[in-house]
Design an enzyme around this catalytic site. Structure first.
Site, PDB file in Angstrom:
ATOM      1  CE  LYS A  33      -0.478   0.313   5.023  1.00 49.11           C
ATOM      2  NZ  LYS A  33      -1.419   0.520   6.131  1.00 49.11           N
ATOM      3  CE1 TYR A 249      13.472  31.450  -0.126  1.00 46.72           C
ATOM      4  CE2 TYR A 249      13.690  29.062  -0.238  1.00 46.72           C
ATOM      5  CZ  TYR A 249      13.264  30.254  -0.790  1.00 46.72           C
ATOM      6  OH  TYR A 249      12.643  30.266  -2.011  1.00 46.72           O
TER       7      TYR A 249
END
Length: 340
Positions: A33, A249
């Site tokens: 899954k 940043y």
């Protein structure tokens, strides 16, 4: 280009350890899954099939359709609308109410809530569920449950095993009364399997162990498994950072001396979670992630063309205060995968 390398030898080693614990490869159902926990649905399914595994577990019919030809039986855990069907598919029944939405003549595994209190019919609702399914000519091919604390040092594991033992006995009694075939029984996930001696159920649903991880393995003296995935990034640009200059940043990393810095094509947009810049992370080869991870790139103190960002996610899981599952499943399905 960023890429995920899948170590086939490690995967097959893990399957060998798992099948030894179950007693045979026929008793292994590989859990695929969520894009095989981020490893690549088709890639892992293909290698599992080559190993001889005949059962798989997925989340949706869309996932099942991708691997339909590779397995004899595919259990679909969370599908409400059955828009297509195959004789290899088995739909998980997660509540009594869901019966009314199921089409006739399909295969169903009844999930029983033995204490997790998430999905499943209650043990006392079993006969009602079976009769409701029979009214729609639905074949009951399995009955299962899920452990909530198999990887924790508590008594919950043994308590749920006891509850499920009663469930199995009750199902057999009901089936005998209604002249029905006895369905397959399964309860073990990865941790539960390795906490079980003399495994005697029809199969185990093995997820995270497939990919080389067992959280809290040291507590239970679980076997050592081998991580299957490594994550790699490619160099975008290189520059010489002068002492006192910052990168990225916020300028949260400042060079204490002249140094070479390169950016690489991996960021949180690719599912490599944004590190707290106050927490240091070092790659397997010893390079440091400098400052903040951006959406599409990160900076390292190297100019190597390709860099392994991780080959074992335990360190990252600890840094992010999470589990190994989340680190791998968060990775973008669009990252190229190669089997090596």
């Amino acid at each position: 280009m960023a890429k995920i390398l899948l170590n086939k030898e490690n995967l097959l080693y893990n399957f060998g350890v798992i099948s030894k614990q179950t007693g045979s490869v026929e008793k292994v159902a590989v859990v695929l899954k969520d894009n095989a926990y981020g490893h690549g649905l088709l890639e892992i399914a293909t290698m599992a099939s080559e190993f001889g595994i005949k059962k798989a577990v997925v989340k949706s019919i869309e996932e099942a359709l991708v691997i339909e030809k590779l397995f004899d039986d595919i259990l679909i855990l969370a599908q409400k609308d059955i828009h297509t069907y195959s004789h290899t598919f088995h739909i998980a029944l997660n509540s009594l109410d869901a019966i009314k939405n199921l089409p006739e003549n399909i295969n169903v595994h009844i999930k029983v809530d033995t204490g997790m209190h998430r999905n499943g019919v209650m043990p006392e609702e079993l006969e009602t569920a079976i009769l409701g399914l029979l009214e729609k000519n639905i074949k009951i091919t399995g009955v299962f449950t899920h452990h909530k604390n198999s990887d924790e040092l508590t008594t919950d594991f043994y308590w749920q095993k006891s509850v499920f033992k009663g469930v199995k006995e009750n199902v057999k009694t009901i089936c005998e009364k209604l002249s029905l075939a006895i369905p397959a029984f399964h309860s073990c996930n990865s941790a539960a399997l390795f906490r079980t001696t003399d495994f005697d159920e029809d199969f185990a649903r093995v997820g995270i162990a497939t990919y080389g991880y067992l959280d809290n393995a040291g507590v239970f003296d679980f076997p050592v498994l081998k991580p299957v995935m490594s994550l790699w990034a490619s160099r975008l640009a290189t520059r010489e950072l002068k002492k006192g200059q910052s990168v990225g940043y916020g300028g949260t990393f400042t060079a204490s001396e002249d140094m070479t810095v390169s950016t690489y094509d991996l960021g949180y947009g690719d599912g490599f979670l944004r590190l707290n810049e106050r927490t240091a992370y070092t790659t397997p080869k010893g390079y440091k992630v400098l400052g903040r991870v951006s959406m599409d790139n990160l900076s390292l103190n190297t100019k190597d063309e390709d860099v392994c960002i991780f080959d074992d996610v335990h360190v990252l899981a600890k840094l992010h205060d999470t589990i190994t599952y989340e680190i791998t499943t968060t990775l973008s399905p669009f990252i190229k995968k190669e089997i090596v």
